[in-house]
Design an enzyme around this catalytic site. Sequence first.
Site, mmCIF file in Angstrom:
data_model
loop_
_atom_site.group_PDB
_atom_site.id
_atom_site.type_symbol
_atom_site.label_atom_id
_atom_site.label_comp_id
_atom_site.label_asym_id
_atom_site.label_seq_id
_atom_site.Cartn_x
_atom_site.Cartn_y
_atom_site.Cartn_z
ATOM 1 N N ASN A 8 0.861 -1.178 0.000
ATOM 2 C CA ASN A 8 0.000 0.000 0.000
ATOM 3 C C ASN A 8 0.902 1.233 0.000
ATOM 4 O O ASN A 8 1.516 1.561 1.015
ATOM 5 C CB ASN A 8 -0.889 -0.031 1.260
ATOM 6 C CG ASN A 8 -1.745 1.217 1.374
ATOM 7 O OD1 ASN A 8 -1.841 2.018 0.444
ATOM 8 N ND2 ASN A 8 -2.382 1.384 2.526
ATOM 9 N N TRP A 9 0.960 1.904 -1.142
ATOM 10 C CA TRP A 9 1.855 3.073 -1.260
ATOM 11 C C TRP A 9 1.196 4.357 -0.773
ATOM 12 O O TRP A 9 1.805 5.424 -0.834
ATOM 13 C CB TRP A 9 2.342 3.223 -2.712
ATOM 14 C CG TRP A 9 3.361 2.188 -3.107
ATOM 15 C CD1 TRP A 9 3.927 1.239 -2.305
ATOM 16 C CD2 TRP A 9 3.944 2.004 -4.403
ATOM 17 N NE1 TRP A 9 4.816 0.476 -3.013
ATOM 18 C CE2 TRP A 9 4.846 0.925 -4.312
ATOM 19 C CE3 TRP A 9 3.786 2.636 -5.631
ATOM 20 C CZ2 TRP A 9 5.591 0.477 -5.403
ATOM 21 C CZ3 TRP A 9 4.527 2.190 -6.728
ATOM 22 C CH2 TRP A 9 5.426 1.118 -6.603
ATOM 23 N N LYS A 10 -0.038 4.243 -0.327
ATOM 24 C CA LYS A 10 -0.746 5.395 0.257
ATOM 25 C C LYS A 10 -0.575 6.650 -0.618
ATOM 26 O O LYS A 10 -0.541 6.553 -1.835
ATOM 27 C CB LYS A 10 -0.272 5.639 1.697
ATOM 28 C CG LYS A 10 -0.260 4.363 2.534
ATOM 29 C CD LYS A 10 -0.095 4.621 3.994
ATOM 30 C CE LYS A 10 0.071 3.290 4.715
ATOM 31 N NZ LYS A 10 -0.181 3.365 6.138
ATOM 32 N N HIS A 97 -9.878 0.456 4.565
ATOM 33 C CA HIS A 97 -8.573 0.677 5.200
ATOM 34 C C HIS A 97 -8.760 1.577 6.423
ATOM 35 O O HIS A 97 -9.561 2.498 6.411
ATOM 36 C CB HIS A 97 -7.596 1.307 4.203
ATOM 37 C CG HIS A 97 -6.199 1.329 4.743
ATOM 38 N ND1 HIS A 97 -5.762 2.311 5.607
ATOM 39 C CD2 HIS A 97 -5.165 0.468 4.593
ATOM 40 C CE1 HIS A 97 -4.503 2.044 5.953
ATOM 41 N NE2 HIS A 97 -4.121 0.933 5.344
ATOM 42 N N GLU A 99 -7.167 3.977 7.637
ATOM 43 C CA GLU A 99 -7.020 5.429 7.448
ATOM 44 C C GLU A 99 -8.295 6.027 6.861
ATOM 45 O O GLU A 99 -8.655 7.159 7.148
ATOM 46 C CB GLU A 99 -5.782 5.715 6.578
ATOM 47 C CG GLU A 99 -4.510 5.540 7.399
ATOM 48 C CD GLU A 99 -3.302 5.041 6.645
ATOM 49 O OE1 GLU A 99 -3.281 5.106 5.402
ATOM 50 O OE2 GLU A 99 -2.366 4.560 7.312
ATOM 51 N N GLU A 169 -5.744 -5.622 10.194
ATOM 52 C CA GLU A 169 -4.732 -4.601 10.469
ATOM 53 C C GLU A 169 -5.093 -3.872 11.759
ATOM 54 O O GLU A 169 -5.933 -2.963 11.750
ATOM 55 C CB GLU A 169 -4.681 -3.587 9.329
ATOM 56 C CG GLU A 169 -4.343 -4.183 7.984
ATOM 57 C CD GLU A 169 -3.812 -3.107 7.055
ATOM 58 O OE1 GLU A 169 -2.617 -3.178 6.742
ATOM 59 O OE2 GLU A 169 -4.566 -2.216 6.677
ATOM 60 N N GLY A 175 1.691 1.910 10.791
ATOM 61 C CA GLY A 175 2.574 3.063 10.687
ATOM 62 C C GLY A 175 3.206 3.478 12.011
ATOM 63 O O GLY A 175 3.790 4.547 12.120
ATOM 64 N N SER A 214 2.899 -2.463 10.418
ATOM 65 C CA SER A 214 4.337 -2.416 10.689
ATOM 66 C C SER A 214 5.068 -3.703 10.312
ATOM 67 O O SER A 214 5.984 -4.139 11.016
ATOM 68 C CB SER A 214 4.605 -2.047 12.159
ATOM 69 O OG SER A 214 4.137 -0.737 12.403
ATOM 70 N N GLY A 235 2.670 -1.314 4.363
ATOM 71 C CA GLY A 235 2.657 0.108 4.039
ATOM 72 C C GLY A 235 4.075 0.638 3.906
ATOM 73 O O GLY A 235 4.724 0.497 2.863
ATOM 74 N N GLY A 236 4.588 1.212 4.989
ATOM 75 C CA GLY A 236 5.894 1.889 4.958
ATOM 76 C C GLY A 236 7.015 1.075 4.313
ATOM 77 O O GLY A 236 7.762 1.590 3.478
#
Length: 250
Positions: A8-10, A97, A99, A169, A175, A214, A235-236
């Site tokens: 997920n490159w957000k 998601h 977010e 998640e 994150g 994470s 993600g990150g």
Amino acid sequence: MQKIIAANWKMYKSRQEARKTAVDLRGMLAAEDLPGKRVVIFPSFTNIPDVLDVFAATPCVAVGAQNFYPASEGAYTGEISLAMLGDMGVSQVLAGHSERRHLLGETDEFVARKTSFALNQGFSVMLCIGETLAEREAGDLVRILSRQTGSALADLPEDCLARLSVAYEPVWAIGTGKVAGPAEVLEAHAAVRSRVVRILGDAGRNVPILYGGSVKPDNAVTLLELDNVDGLLVGGASLNAESFMQIVRA
Ligand code: PEP
């Protein structure tokens, strides 16, 4: 079951950066044989065409969209339809998601509408669920996961179940660098599996359940070895081709 490793490159990366990461990743994937793995990348909307172009001849990689609006078309300023995504060559989407739930106010009811709309339109859906720290500390883990899963998966046509996956998640792990421990992941994934099977019957045993929160190269192997962990949503650590590739290899 093949393990799904999703990125997920957000809201990160210029077009040039997205293309470069995709090209680097394609090069690394071409150099290895990873038959048990399937990769899905969710770039921002504007980077989808470049990333699709890079992976056009890489069958183990799919490109999806992070969001969409559950209507065919209409006066929904700023939103994007599945037809528009389909036009670009996208057939996978994320729904729910954390977010979008917690920063942008998406409710269980809206996530349910999105999930069934996309599945009914022939898209693959990765449904994201997870509890907040306050919910976990209040002993509400199973109730929250059951509620989120139950509302999103009610009344789905049977022929779309092969296109469904669920990503657990925990909100407190996204994150933050705080990964859920093996016991926590096992407990949550068992609860999600049992709820999915209760709703969907035996077909629910084949719905992949991914862990996200994470995930890093140094914890990916442990996570992937746990029961009911059929993949990872990253993600990150997916923003860098080398660190994502270490997770794909895990
Ligand atoms: C995510 O965005 O779905 C996610 C899991 O992020 P991170 O890996 O950075 O926690």
